[in-house]
Structures are given as structure tokens and as C-alpha cells.
Design a protein around this motif. Structure first.
Motif, mmCIF file in Angstrom:
data_model
loop_
_atom_site.group_PDB
_atom_site.id
_atom_site.type_symbol
_atom_site.label_atom_id
_atom_site.label_comp_id
_atom_site.label_asym_id
_atom_site.label_seq_id
_atom_site.Cartn_x
_atom_site.Cartn_y
_atom_site.Cartn_z
ATOM 1 N N GLN A 119 -1.564 26.570 47.850
ATOM 2 C CA GLN A 119 -0.674 27.727 47.928
ATOM 3 C C GLN A 119 0.355 27.619 46.812
ATOM 4 O O GLN A 119 1.094 26.636 46.722
ATOM 5 N N GLU A 120 0.384 28.638 45.970
ATOM 6 C CA GLU A 120 1.388 28.641 44.893
ATOM 7 C C GLU A 120 2.771 28.929 45.475
ATOM 8 O O GLU A 120 2.916 29.744 46.384
ATOM 9 N N ASP A 126 8.897 34.104 46.907
ATOM 10 C CA ASP A 126 9.441 33.398 48.079
ATOM 11 C C ASP A 126 10.810 32.755 47.862
ATOM 12 O O ASP A 126 11.378 32.209 48.806
ATOM 13 N N GLY A 127 11.304 32.810 46.649
ATOM 14 C CA GLY A 127 12.625 32.233 46.395
ATOM 15 C C GLY A 127 12.668 30.777 46.794
ATOM 16 O O GLY A 127 11.756 30.007 46.487
ATOM 17 N N ASP A 128 13.709 30.407 47.552
ATOM 18 C CA ASP A 128 13.859 29.001 47.948
ATOM 19 C C ASP A 128 13.029 28.642 49.184
ATOM 20 O O ASP A 128 13.003 27.490 49.611
ATOM 21 N N LEU A 129 12.382 29.627 49.782
ATOM 22 C CA LEU A 129 11.602 29.380 50.998
ATOM 23 C C LEU A 129 10.210 28.871 50.609
ATOM 24 O O LEU A 129 9.248 29.638 50.552
ATOM 25 N N SER A 137 2.990 33.159 52.811
ATOM 26 C CA SER A 137 3.429 33.695 51.530
ATOM 27 C C SER A 137 2.443 34.746 51.027
ATOM 28 O O SER A 137 1.242 34.659 51.290
ATOM 29 N N ASP A 138 2.970 35.703 50.282
ATOM 30 C CA ASP A 138 2.095 36.682 49.630
ATOM 31 C C ASP A 138 1.629 36.174 48.271
ATOM 32 O O ASP A 138 0.815 36.818 47.620
ATOM 33 N N ALA A 139 2.166 35.050 47.835
ATOM 34 C CA ALA A 139 1.759 34.488 46.542
ATOM 35 C C ALA A 139 0.318 33.991 46.641
ATOM 36 O O ALA A 139 -0.178 33.680 47.725
ATOM 37 N N VAL A 208 -7.786 34.597 53.271
ATOM 38 C CA VAL A 208 -7.863 33.585 52.207
ATOM 39 C C VAL A 208 -8.586 34.142 50.979
ATOM 40 O O VAL A 208 -8.054 34.112 49.869
ATOM 41 N N SER A 209 -9.801 34.687 51.192
ATOM 42 C CA SER A 209 -10.621 35.146 50.067
ATOM 43 C C SER A 209 -9.842 36.102 49.172
ATOM 44 O O SER A 209 -9.916 36.020 47.941
ATOM 45 N N ALA A 210 -9.099 37.004 49.798
ATOM 46 C CA ALA A 210 -8.390 38.024 49.025
ATOM 47 C C ALA A 210 -7.174 37.465 48.291
ATOM 48 O O ALA A 210 -6.610 38.114 47.419
#
Ligand SMILES: [Zn+2]
Length: 410
Positions: A119-120, A126-129, A137-139, A208-210
Motif C-alpha cells: 500500500q502506497e 492520506d496526509g499524516d494518516l 486508503s484510496d492511494a 484490490v485489482s482496481a
């Protein structure tokens, strides 16, 4: 119970015996020339007979230990774990020495991998979170190939008798990349004597795939065929996650008799009859609930001789929740397992557990299932199927390595 120490002891007594025989042969002519008197010759023959008898007994014991049914090797444990991740989505987790304490005398052997997808931590998103899980996360996620080196080094840090309790798995490849098979080959070359299989890797998985940039993994991609061909050639066990259906499918139609990815999955499995494949979670997942005919779908695969090389695992608390949902569900799963006792494996799908109780949670959740199975099926699902499949893979992979990797590459 046969531990590696016993095997090593037997192997060293075998070597000693061979050395003794060689020495005996060296000395025999000298004795024959000098000791001509009948009594002495008889004594010599009786000495040789005793030595040969001893040799025979020792060799017999050695072969019993090495070739004899390895299925007894972990019988004092509750289970072997065919599906375990030492790390989480940010490649953190317990030290393998701490993990072996969690296994304790509960888990005998564990198929161990990292998690291929990192996970990036995107500061923009996500800032500091700092996220630690893919759903936090949406990253994006990305393939983190170093995970295989990490797992290999963790394994190599253990003494030999503890190494024998692990079957490390290669996961750090992108299954939509035609070069993925080359990564697997490179890992085997870099760490000979370590890996038994590949996976868990993912093709279709909710959310995950997306989240992975670039080409979306597909069951029809020739890159995946190259991976499974290589696994078949080398003898690597394949642990593949592929949701049988799209998420929340039951909300579209109450009973979907034809899950979205079933046909493609069947074709993929059929294209690789020489590869040992474990379909993780029987295709179920967090948002992929079993349809009314799910067990019939799995039964059709297990019954068909075209899928003799295919097993399924019941790992993940998200799968246990369906199996133990009610006594009738548990009864139906138990019935199917008893029809095909050699084709199901228990796995925890634990990921970076913080302590023993967390690691044992899924196994304990399955208690109603263990109570429903006849003792023989239970033993096979918990222990023996793992031993049969992973012992065979170990043997084949070591043999491939000895033919394909030059001695100085270690
Ligand atoms: Zn999975």
C-alpha cells in the motif's frame, strides 16, 4: 513424530555406515592374507556378517525415516497452515522467530509468504494518516518484489530443524507481466533450497485489482499461463486467489448460477494439468458470498478428472463465516469434504499476527467444522493433505534446482 534432527541423525549414521563399509573393504584383503587359520577366518566371516547385518539394519532404519510415511511427521500438532502471510500490506509483521513461538505446538508446518502488494502512503491522499491496510486508503497498491528476498532471509535465519517447519512461497510478481515467470526463476536462482511454491497471488479480488495501476490482471492473460507453465515445470505449488464472482453479486440476482469468473477459472485450471494448484478460499471472499449452488460448483470441479491437480483451501475468517454460518451450512461443507477428503486444505490466511491468539483465531472459529468431520477427513484437511502436497513440491523443486542452478550461484 519425525523431526529434521532425526532425519539428520539418520543421515549422519548412514554416512558413518558407508564410511565404515569403505574402511572394512580396505582392510579385508590384508586380513585375508595374514589370517589363514580356519578359526580366525571363521571369526573374520562372522565379523563381516555382523557388520553387514548392522549395515542392513541401519540402512533399513534410514530408509524408513526418509521415505516412510512423512504423514506422521506433524501428527502431534493440531494443524498445518497452507496459507499464511508473515507481512501485511506495508511489509511489516512479526519476526519469524517470534512467529514460530506463536505456532508453538499448535501449527506444525506453515506455507509462508509476504504480501505481494504494497500500500502506497500518498501524502497527497492520506496526509499524516499512514495507511496499513489496502482498504484504509484510496492511494494505489504496487507490486513489491523485494518481499521474496525478505521472506527468504527470514527463513534462512532459522536453524535447520525450524526451517523444516516452513514452506516459503514466492509472491512478488505482477501476474499481468510476461516477465513474471522470469522473476520467479530469478528468485529460485538467488535462493536455492528455500522456496516450495508461489502465492498467494491475486487475479480478481474485490477492491484490490482496481487499486493496482497499469494493466488489470486477468485469467485470460498469457502472462499467467507462463507463470503456471513454469510452476508445473519446476514443481512449485501454486496458491492462487481469484474471486469466483464480482462483489455483492447476490444483490443483483438472488441466485446467480453462473458466477462471473467461473468459466475463465475452469479454463485456466484445465490448461495446466501438470501444475499443482490450490484455489484459495474456494473462490469466496469478503464480499463474494457463496451462491446457493457454490458447493455444487466446487463438487463438479473435484469430481472431474480434468481437475485432478486442483485442491481448494478454506482459509480466511471471511470464508469461515460462511462455513460456520449455521449448522446446516457446516453439515453441507463437511459432507463435501468427506466425499473429497484429499482435496481440501486448512489455511489461516493470517497476516502479520500480533500474538498467538490472533494467529489461532481462524482455526478456532472452525471448531464446529472440525466436530462435524469424521476423524480421518479432519486429519487430512488439517494435516495430511498439506504434507502430501508440500512434500512432493519440495522434492520436485529441489530436484529442478539441482539440474538448473549451477553450484556457485548460491
Ligand atoms: Zn486470498
Amino acid at each position: 513424530m519425525l523431526h529434521t534432527q532425526d532425519l539428520l541423525k539418520a543421515a549422519s549414521s548412514h554416512t558413518t555406515t558407508q564410511q565404515t563399509t569403505a574402511r572394512q573393504n580396505e582392510f579385508t584383503p590384508r586380513f585375508s592374507i595374514t589370517l589363514l587359520e580356519g578359526a580366525k577366518v571363521r571369526k573374520l566371516f562372522s565379523l563381516q556378517l555382523t557388520t553387514h547385518l548392522l549395515l542392513f539394519v541401519l540402512l533399513g532404519a534410514f530408509f524408513l525415516v526418509t521415505i516412510g510415511p512423512t504423514r506422521s511427521q506433524t501428527s502431534q500438532y493440531e494443524f498445518n497452515d497452507s496459507h499464511f502471510h508473515l507481512t501485511n500490506n506495508i511489509q511489516e509483521g512479526p519476526d519469524i522467530h517470534d512467529f514460530i513461538k506463536m505456532m508453538g505446538d499448535h501449527a506444525g508446518r506453515v506455507a509462508i509468504s509476504g504480501v505481494p502488494l504494497q500500500q502506497e502512503w500518498s501524502y497527497q491522499v492520506d496526509g499524516d494518516l499512514a495507511p496499513t491496510y489496502y482498504l484504509h486508503s484510496d492511494a494505489p497498491l504496487y507490486y513489491y518484489s523485494f518481499v521474496d528476498a525478505w521472506i527468504a532471509m527470514e527463513y534462512k535465519s532459522l536453524p535447520r530443524d525450524q526451517q523444516a517447519r516452513f514452506d516459503p512461497m514466492i509472491t512478488g510478481f505482477n501476474p499481468s507481466d510476461m516477465y513474471a515467470a522470469d522473476h520467479i526463476r530469478r528468485v529460485l536462482r538467488t535462493f536455492p533450497g528455500v522456496f516450495t511454491g508461489i502465492g498467494e497471488f491475486t487475479i480478481h479480488k474485490e477492491f484490490v485489482s482496481a487499486k493496482i495501476p497499469g494493466e488489470v490482471a486477468s485469467l485470460q492473460n498469457p502472462a499467467l499461463d507462463r507463470i503456471l507453465d513454469l510452476a508445473g515445470e519446476v514443481g512449485l505449488v501454486v496458491l492462487i486467489h481469484n474471486d469466483i464472482d464480482i462483489p455483492f453479486a447476490k444483490d443483483i440476482a438472488k441466485d446467480r448460477s453462473q458466477p462471473a469468473y467461473l468459466n475463465e477459472m475452469r479454463s485456466l485450471l484445465k490448461r495446466h494439468p501438470n501444475t499443482t494448484i490450490i484455489w484459495a478460499h474456494t473462490g469466496l471472499g469478503r464480499t463474494v458470498a457463496p451462491t446457493q449452488n457454490h458447493l455444487a460448483i466446487i463438487e463438479a470441479i473435484l469430481r472431474d478428472p480434468n481437475f485432478r491437480h486442483v485442491c481448494v483451501d478454506i482459509s480466511w475468517d471471511e470464508v469461515a463465516k460462511y462455513v460456520i454460518a449455521n449448522p446446516e451450512a457446516t453439515r453441507q461443507w463437511a459432507e463435501l469434504m468427506q466425499h473429497y477428503p484429499d482435496r481440501f486444505l486448512f489455511g489461516s490466511d493470517g497476516a502479520a499476527p500480533a500474538d498467538q491468539s490472533k494467529y489461532l483465531k481462524v482455526f478456532r472459529e472452525y471448531e464446529p467444522l472440525w466436530k462435524s468431520l469424521d476423524p480421518e477427513t479432519s486429519r487430512k484437511v488439517r494435516l495430511q493433505n498439506y504434507e502430501r502436497i508440500f512434500d512432493e513440491a519440495r522434492r520436485r523443486v529441489r530436484s529442478w534446482e539441482s539440474g538448473h542452478i549451477s553450484a556457485n550461484s548460491d
